[in-house]
Design a protein around this motif. Structure first.
Motif, mmCIF file in Angstrom:
data_model
loop_
_atom_site.group_PDB
_atom_site.id
_atom_site.type_symbol
_atom_site.label_atom_id
_atom_site.label_comp_id
_atom_site.label_asym_id
_atom_site.label_seq_id
_atom_site.Cartn_x
_atom_site.Cartn_y
_atom_site.Cartn_z
ATOM 1 N N ARG A 91 0.822 -1.212 0.000
ATOM 2 C CA ARG A 91 0.000 0.000 0.000
ATOM 3 C C ARG A 91 0.859 1.265 0.000
ATOM 4 O O ARG A 91 0.516 2.246 -0.662
ATOM 5 C CB ARG A 91 -0.934 0.010 1.213
ATOM 6 N N THR A 92 1.958 1.245 0.760
ATOM 7 C CA THR A 92 2.820 2.434 0.747
ATOM 8 C C THR A 92 3.403 2.640 -0.642
ATOM 9 O O THR A 92 3.541 3.777 -1.090
ATOM 10 C CB THR A 92 3.944 2.369 1.810
ATOM 11 N N ALA A 112 1.837 14.761 -5.753
ATOM 12 C CA ALA A 112 0.471 14.326 -5.433
ATOM 13 C C ALA A 112 0.324 14.099 -3.936
ATOM 14 O O ALA A 112 -0.683 14.493 -3.335
ATOM 15 C CB ALA A 112 0.130 13.053 -6.204
ATOM 16 N N TYR A 113 1.331 13.478 -3.325
ATOM 17 C CA TYR A 113 1.291 13.222 -1.881
ATOM 18 C C TYR A 113 1.227 14.530 -1.097
ATOM 19 O O TYR A 113 0.395 14.682 -0.206
ATOM 20 C CB TYR A 113 2.519 12.404 -1.467
ATOM 21 N N LEU A 114 2.092 15.468 -1.438
ATOM 22 C CA LEU A 114 2.139 16.729 -0.696
ATOM 23 C C LEU A 114 0.880 17.570 -0.886
ATOM 24 O O LEU A 114 0.523 18.369 -0.024
ATOM 25 C CB LEU A 114 3.377 17.533 -1.089
ATOM 26 N N ALA A 172 -3.522 8.529 4.744
ATOM 27 C CA ALA A 172 -3.344 7.105 4.436
ATOM 28 C C ALA A 172 -1.918 6.667 4.776
ATOM 29 O O ALA A 172 -1.703 5.610 5.374
ATOM 30 C CB ALA A 172 -3.650 6.845 2.963
ATOM 31 N N GLY A 173 -0.950 7.482 4.406
ATOM 32 C CA GLY A 173 0.438 7.170 4.738
ATOM 33 C C GLY A 173 0.658 7.119 6.235
ATOM 34 O O GLY A 173 1.339 6.217 6.750
ATOM 35 N N THR A 222 10.174 8.753 4.402
ATOM 36 C CA THR A 222 9.930 7.447 5.024
ATOM 37 C C THR A 222 9.190 6.534 4.059
ATOM 38 O O THR A 222 9.592 5.381 3.854
ATOM 39 C CB THR A 222 9.127 7.611 6.332
ATOM 40 N N LEU A 223 8.134 7.045 3.457
ATOM 41 C CA LEU A 223 7.342 6.241 2.526
ATOM 42 C C LEU A 223 8.120 5.865 1.270
ATOM 43 O O LEU A 223 8.040 4.729 0.799
ATOM 44 C CB LEU A 223 6.072 7.000 2.130
ATOM 45 N N ALA A 224 8.870 6.819 0.725
ATOM 46 C CA ALA A 224 9.514 6.621 -0.573
ATOM 47 C C ALA A 224 10.879 5.950 -0.496
ATOM 48 O O ALA A 224 11.300 5.310 -1.466
ATOM 49 C CB ALA A 224 9.645 7.966 -1.291
#
Length: 119
Positions: free
Chosen positions: A18-19, A29-31, A39-40, A92-94
């Protein structure tokens, strides 16, 4: 590893997928999207809780993975939610979590072998 540990690891594996879905949408898009950010956050909190459980079960983290850091990240997101830096959560996510996925692959494989496909 016992069945509880195996299940936690397979949860982690699913959450890392999911991440990756969030990351594939891109940093811009995330920012720009509060829902993606939430969600993150949710996924990182779940990862931290699972890391805490695995640590208590005595499952040793492989090189490149520190259960305590995931727990600390979870606690920060929960308790200092008003201080979250989105540039850091993106990193962290990327970066961090894909590296975790690679480091944990052997444990994911062991966990999958312990459980029937529908567990």
């Amino acid at each position: 590893m016992d069945l509880k540990g195996a299940k936690e690891l397979l949860h982690i594996q699913a959450w890392l997928v999911r991440t990756d879905e969030i990351v594939r949408r891109g940093k811009d898009a995330y920012l720009a999207d509060a829902l993606l950010q939430e969600a993150g956050d949710s996924l990182m909190m779940k990862l931290g809780e699972a890391a805490n459980r695995l640590s208590r079960l005595g499952v040793l983290a492989p090189d490149g993975v520190e259960w305590a850091l995931a727990v600390a990240n979870r606690n920060f997101i929960i308790h200092q939610y008003d201080e979250i830096n989105r540039e850091l959560t993106w990193l962290t996510l990327a970066s961090d979590l894909p590296a975790w996925g690679a480091s944990l692959q052997r444990l994911f494989d062991e966990a999958a072998a312990m459980l029937p496909p529908d567990a």
